[in-house]
Motif scaffolding. Structure first.
Motif, PDB file in Angstrom:
ATOM      1  N   PHE A 264       5.137  -2.266  -9.509  1.00  0.00           N
ATOM      2  CA  PHE A 264       4.946  -1.705  -8.157  1.00  0.00           C
ATOM      3  C   PHE A 264       6.394  -1.263  -7.622  1.00  0.00           C
ATOM      4  N   PRO A 265       7.167  -0.550  -8.439  1.00  0.00           N
ATOM      5  CA  PRO A 265       8.563  -0.161  -8.105  1.00  0.00           C
ATOM      6  C   PRO A 265       8.679   0.405  -6.955  1.00  0.00           C
ATOM      7  N   ASN A 266       9.740  -0.070  -6.162  1.00  0.00           N
ATOM      8  CA  ASN A 266      10.249   0.506  -4.922  1.00  0.00           C
ATOM      9  C   ASN A 266       9.115   0.213  -3.747  1.00  0.00           C
ATOM     10  N   GLN A 267       8.207  -0.586  -4.113  1.00  0.00           N
ATOM     11  CA  GLN A 267       7.115  -0.852  -3.352  1.00  0.00           C
ATOM     12  C   GLN A 267       7.140  -2.443  -2.933  1.00  0.00           C
ATOM     13  N   GLU A 268       8.274  -3.166  -3.081  1.00  0.00           N
ATOM     14  CA  GLU A 268       8.364  -4.424  -2.719  1.00  0.00           C
ATOM     15  C   GLU A 268       8.041  -5.030  -1.209  1.00  0.00           C
ATOM     16  N   VAL A 269       8.361  -3.909  -0.388  1.00  0.00           N
ATOM     17  CA  VAL A 269       8.047  -4.488   1.017  1.00  0.00           C
ATOM     18  C   VAL A 269       6.660  -4.326   1.406  1.00  0.00           C
ATOM     19  N   LYS A 270       6.060  -3.276   0.925  1.00  0.00           N
ATOM     20  CA  LYS A 270       4.521  -3.244   0.980  1.00  0.00           C
ATOM     21  C   LYS A 270       3.850  -4.337   0.373  1.00  0.00           C
ATOM     22  N   LEU A 271       4.143  -4.604  -0.930  1.00  0.00           N
ATOM     23  CA  LEU A 271       3.570  -5.753  -1.505  1.00  0.00           C
ATOM     24  C   LEU A 271       3.649  -7.038  -0.764  1.00  0.00           C
ATOM     25  N   SER A 272       4.915  -7.482  -0.544  1.00  0.00           N
ATOM     26  CA  SER A 272       5.248  -8.852   0.090  1.00  0.00           C
ATOM     27  C   SER A 272       4.418  -8.661   1.462  1.00  0.00           C
ATOM     28  N   THR A 273       4.523  -7.569   2.464  1.00  0.00           N
ATOM     29  CA  THR A 273       3.757  -7.645   3.614  1.00  0.00           C
ATOM     30  C   THR A 273       2.248  -7.877   3.299  1.00  0.00           C
ATOM     31  N   CYS A 274       1.784  -7.250   2.229  1.00  0.00           N
ATOM     32  CA  CYS A 274       0.204  -7.299   1.905  1.00  0.00           C
ATOM     33  C   CYS A 274       0.067  -8.893   1.592  1.00  0.00           C
ATOM     34  N   ILE A 275       0.778  -9.360   0.781  1.00  0.00           N
ATOM     35  CA  ILE A 275       0.684 -10.753   0.453  1.00  0.00           C
ATOM     36  C   ILE A 275       0.838 -11.686   1.545  1.00  0.00           C
ATOM     37  N   LYS A 276       1.772 -11.551   2.405  1.00  0.00           N
ATOM     38  CA  LYS A 276       1.877 -12.318   3.826  1.00  0.00           C
ATOM     39  C   LYS A 276       0.780 -12.303   4.539  1.00  0.00           C
ATOM     40  N   TRP A 277       0.161 -11.029   4.651  1.00  0.00           N
ATOM     41  CA  TRP A 277      -1.003 -10.694   5.510  1.00  0.00           C
ATOM     42  C   TRP A 277      -2.258 -11.664   5.169  1.00  0.00           C
ATOM     43  N   GLY A 278      -2.318 -11.427   3.777  1.00  0.00           N
ATOM     44  CA  GLY A 278      -3.635 -11.836   2.960  1.00  0.00           C
ATOM     45  C   GLY A 278      -3.622 -13.573   2.962  1.00  0.00           C
ATOM     46  N   LEU A 279      -2.504 -14.141   3.091  1.00  0.00           N
ATOM     47  CA  LEU A 279      -2.400 -15.521   3.290  1.00  0.00           C
ATOM     48  C   LEU A 279      -2.801 -16.142   4.565  1.00  0.00           C
ATOM     49  N   VAL A 280      -2.242 -15.388   5.599  1.00  0.00           N
ATOM     50  CA  VAL A 280      -2.572 -15.870   7.091  1.00  0.00           C
ATOM     51  C   VAL A 280      -3.903 -15.303   7.523  1.00  0.00           C
TER      52      VAL A 280
END
Length: 283
Positions: free
Chosen positions: A75-91
Motif C-alpha cells: 500500500f505505497p503512499n497509503q500509510e496514513v489510510k492504513l494506520s487509520t483503518c487499523i486504529k479504527w478496527g481495534l477500537v
C-alpha cells in the motif's frame, strides 16, 4: 405445534410461563447474549460476552508487527489510510460500551473512491483483527442493508465491526437514513411493535462502508462518518493484486496470514479491559 384452540392459546401459554416463574421452574435471563464487549453500570467494568480472546504475548505482538510491516509494502503512499483503518478496527468493537459509558460514539468508517484502489481489501483486513470475513454475516452486500429490517438485523448481531459493500440503496431511502443516523450515535437502531408490544433493536455493531461511486450529500450524515478518499493514483494493477493475494493467502479465510494481526487485538483488549477509562478519550 398442535393447538386445539388458537383463540385460547396466547392466554394459556402466558399462564404456563407465569406459573413456571412463580414455582422456580424457569430461569429468567436479563443479560445480553450477543457476542461482544459491553459496559456494566453496576460494577463500572467492561464485560466480555460469548467471545474467546487469546492471551497477549510478546511473540504474538512481534508476529503482528512483522505482518503489518510487510503489509505496508503493498500500500505505497497509503500509510496514513492504513494506520487509520487499523486504529479504527481495534477500537470499533468497544463502540457500544463507549456509548453506554458516556453517550459518546465512534464514527462509522467510509472508504470511498476508485475501484481497485485497495479500499475493500482494507475493510476486509479489519475483520481479521477480531474474526474472519463471513459473507452475509460481517461482509455484507448493499442489498442486505437497504431496508430498516435488514439494517437493524445486521447491527444487532454483535459489537464487532461489519463491512458493507456499495450500500447506495440504503442512502436513497429516508427511513433507512434516519435509522443510520440514530444507530451511529445511539445504543438503539430502531423500535417496532411486535404482537402489541414495543421492542427496541440495539445498535451493537459499528460499520465500515466501501463504495466506488456513491457518497451521501447530506451534512448531518457525513458528520457521523470518518471518510477516507481513494483516488485514481492509488489504483492497483492485476499483477500487484495477484502478488498480494498469493503472499497473504487471501483465498482461504481460515489460513489467511492477515489472521496474524489478531496479536494487536489481543493486546488492545487487555489494555482496554484493564483501563476502561481509555474509552472516555477521543477514539
Amino acid at each position: 405445534g398442535w393447538v386445539l384452540n388458537p383463540r385460547l392459546m396466547k392466554g394459556t401459554i402466558a399462564a404456563i410461563i407465569n406459573i413456571a416463574i412463580e414455582n422456580d421452574f424457569a430461569e429468567v435471563r436479563n443479560t445480553i447474549e450477543n457476542p461482544g464487549f459491553y459496559y456494566d453500570e453496576e460494577s463500572e467494568k467492561l464485560i466480555k460476552v460469548n467471545f474467546d480472546i487469546n492471551k497477549s504475548t510478546k511473540d504474538s505482538l512481534k508476529v503482528a508487527i512483522d505482518t503489518l510491516d510487510e503489509l505496508v509494502g503493498y500500500f505505497p503512499n497509503q500509510e496514513v489510510k492504513l494506520s487509520t483503518c487499523i486504529k479504527w478496527g481495534l477500537v470499533a468493537p468497544f463502540n457500544y460500551a463507549k456509548k453506554q459509558m458516556n453517550g459518546d460514539y465512534i464514527p462509522w468508517l467510509y472508504l470511498y473512491g476508485k475501484g481497485g484502489s485497495g479500499k475493500t481489501t482494507m475493510g476486509e483486513m479489519l475483520l481479521y483483527l477480531w474474526q474472519i470475513p463471513i459473507a452475509k454475516v460481517n461482509n455484507i452486500g448493499g442489498s442486505s442493508f437497504n431496508t430498516e429490517a435488514r439494517t437493524g438485523e445486521n447491527l444487532s448481531r454483535s459489537t464487532f465491526p461489519i463491512l458493507i459493500n456499495e450500500p447506495e440503496g440504503a442512502f436513497q431511502k429516508t427511513s433507512v437514513m434516519a435509522l443510520i443516523k440514530s444507530a451511529i450515535e445511539s445504543t438503539v437502531a430502531r423500535g417496532k411493535f411486535e404482537n402489541g408490544r414495543y421492542r427496541t433493536i440495539p445498535s451493537f455493531a459499528p460499520v465500515m462502508i466501501s463504495a466506488n461511486v456513491f457518497l451521501p450529500n447530506e451534512d448531518a450524515i457525513l458528520r457521523r462518518f470518518e471518510i477516507l478518499l481513494f483516488t485514481h493514483n492509488e489504483f492497483k494493477d492485476a499483477d500487484v493484486t495477484e502478488k498480494f493475494n498469493s503472499a497473504f493467502n487471501i483465498g482461504n479465510h481460515k489460513k489467511c496470514r492477515l489472521l496474524n494481526l489478531r496479536g494487536f487485538a489481543d493486546y488492545f483488549y487487555e489494555e482496554i479491559f484493564d483501563n476502561p477509562e481509555l474509552l472516555e478519550l477521543n477514539w
